[in-house]
Design a protein around this motif. Structure first.
Motif, mmCIF file in Angstrom:
data_model
loop_
_atom_site.group_PDB
_atom_site.id
_atom_site.type_symbol
_atom_site.label_atom_id
_atom_site.label_comp_id
_atom_site.label_asym_id
_atom_site.label_seq_id
_atom_site.Cartn_x
_atom_site.Cartn_y
_atom_site.Cartn_z
ATOM 1 N N LEU A 24 45.727 48.030 80.813
ATOM 2 C CA LEU A 24 45.424 48.696 79.795
ATOM 3 C C LEU A 24 45.376 47.643 78.649
ATOM 4 O O LEU A 24 44.403 47.362 77.832
ATOM 5 C CB LEU A 24 46.515 49.639 79.080
ATOM 6 N N MET A 25 46.218 46.577 78.573
ATOM 7 C CA MET A 25 46.078 45.384 77.769
ATOM 8 C C MET A 25 44.743 44.654 77.665
ATOM 9 O O MET A 25 44.128 44.366 76.982
ATOM 10 C CB MET A 25 47.459 44.560 77.755
ATOM 11 N N GLN A 26 44.312 44.438 79.274
ATOM 12 C CA GLN A 26 43.201 43.907 79.404
ATOM 13 C C GLN A 26 42.035 44.667 78.614
ATOM 14 O O GLN A 26 41.286 43.859 78.190
ATOM 15 C CB GLN A 26 42.860 43.630 81.091
ATOM 16 N N ARG A 27 41.808 45.850 78.999
ATOM 17 C CA ARG A 27 40.982 46.784 78.352
ATOM 18 C C ARG A 27 40.879 46.755 77.196
ATOM 19 O O ARG A 27 39.674 46.375 76.354
ATOM 20 C CB ARG A 27 41.089 48.404 79.075
ATOM 21 N N MET A 28 42.004 46.697 76.412
ATOM 22 C CA MET A 28 42.097 46.868 74.806
ATOM 23 C C MET A 28 41.616 45.309 74.411
ATOM 24 O O MET A 28 40.841 45.352 73.431
ATOM 25 C CB MET A 28 43.704 46.934 74.466
ATOM 26 N N GLY A 29 42.090 44.531 75.141
ATOM 27 C CA GLY A 29 41.764 42.984 74.795
ATOM 28 C C GLY A 29 40.258 42.691 74.613
ATOM 29 O O GLY A 29 39.665 42.342 73.745
ATOM 30 N N ASP A 30 39.469 43.484 75.700
ATOM 31 C CA ASP A 30 38.069 43.386 75.806
ATOM 32 C C ASP A 30 37.370 44.225 74.596
ATOM 33 O O ASP A 30 36.523 43.488 74.126
ATOM 34 C CB ASP A 30 37.481 44.011 77.407
ATOM 35 N N LEU A 31 38.101 45.274 74.554
ATOM 36 C CA LEU A 31 37.505 45.991 73.332
ATOM 37 C C LEU A 31 37.473 45.200 72.167
ATOM 38 O O LEU A 31 36.413 45.356 71.185
ATOM 39 C CB LEU A 31 37.965 47.316 73.489
ATOM 40 N N ASP A 43 41.276 42.916 61.029
ATOM 41 C CA ASP A 43 42.486 42.848 61.410
ATOM 42 C C ASP A 43 42.905 43.763 62.163
ATOM 43 O O ASP A 43 42.739 44.844 62.203
ATOM 44 C CB ASP A 43 43.292 42.394 60.126
ATOM 45 N N THR A 44 43.993 43.479 62.952
ATOM 46 C CA THR A 44 44.624 44.571 64.114
ATOM 47 C C THR A 44 45.893 44.111 64.420
ATOM 48 O O THR A 44 46.009 42.982 64.608
ATOM 49 C CB THR A 44 43.670 45.008 65.096
ATOM 50 N N ALA A 45 46.931 45.067 64.839
ATOM 51 C CA ALA A 45 48.112 44.726 65.395
ATOM 52 C C ALA A 45 48.889 45.923 65.863
ATOM 53 O O ALA A 45 48.545 46.945 65.333
ATOM 54 C CB ALA A 45 48.988 43.884 64.418
ATOM 55 N N GLY A 46 49.574 45.817 66.685
ATOM 56 C CA GLY A 46 50.589 46.760 67.183
ATOM 57 C C GLY A 46 51.850 46.553 66.372
ATOM 58 O O GLY A 46 52.186 45.467 65.733
ATOM 59 N N ARG A 97 36.326 54.917 71.320
ATOM 60 C CA ARG A 97 36.233 53.841 72.233
ATOM 61 C C ARG A 97 37.512 53.182 72.524
ATOM 62 O O ARG A 97 37.808 52.969 73.583
ATOM 63 C CB ARG A 97 35.269 52.807 71.893
ATOM 64 N N PHE A 98 38.486 52.915 71.484
ATOM 65 C CA PHE A 98 39.708 52.361 71.561
ATOM 66 C C PHE A 98 40.769 53.496 72.414
ATOM 67 O O PHE A 98 41.343 53.256 73.213
ATOM 68 C CB PHE A 98 40.502 52.157 70.175
ATOM 69 N N LEU A 99 40.446 54.891 71.940
ATOM 70 C CA LEU A 99 41.535 55.841 72.526
ATOM 71 C C LEU A 99 41.280 55.922 74.173
ATOM 72 O O LEU A 99 42.073 55.866 74.823
ATOM 73 C CB LEU A 99 41.284 57.063 71.979
#
Length: 118
Positions: A24-31, A43-46, A97-99
């Protein structure tokens, strides 16, 4: 161009205790890289779990501070994205797309709101 705040809401009771999977982290990073290259992401952050947070409330002329976790709340803000898009439709498409990068067992909601300028 207008700016939009996407608040990512998660259900902490159903999220994996170990956090997001490496996949998931890889897919999220790619997006996120794609959104950034498109000139959309500002900007974005968890966010840390609610157990490490506090709520400050103003009611009836008095302040109160409550320590997390906030068990009475089903969904909490787990992260955010600040985007600059041509319109709400584009912001919503990025949120969709993020979801969709999440595995099926996640319960995730994105609330997308335009930022009022000026």
């Amino acid at each position: 161009m207008p700016r939009y705040l996407s608040m990512i809401r998660i259900d902490e009771t159903t999220a994996p205790a170990e956090g997001p999977s490496p996949e998931l982290m890889q897919r999220m990073g790619d997006l996120l890289e794609e959104i950034t290259k498109a000139g959309v992401m500002l900007d974005t952050a968890g966010l840390m779990p609610t157990a490490q947070g506090k709520r400050v409330r103003w009611e009836g002329g008095k302040l109160s501070v409550t320590d997390g976790p906030f068990t009475e709340t089903k969904e909490v803000v787990g992260g955010y994205a600040l985007m600059q898009c041509k319109d709400m439709a584009e912001a919503v498409e990025w949120a969709k797309r993020f979801l969709k990068v999440h595995e099926d067992y996640w319960t995730v909601t994105c609330e997308v709101r335009e930022i009022q300028e000026g």
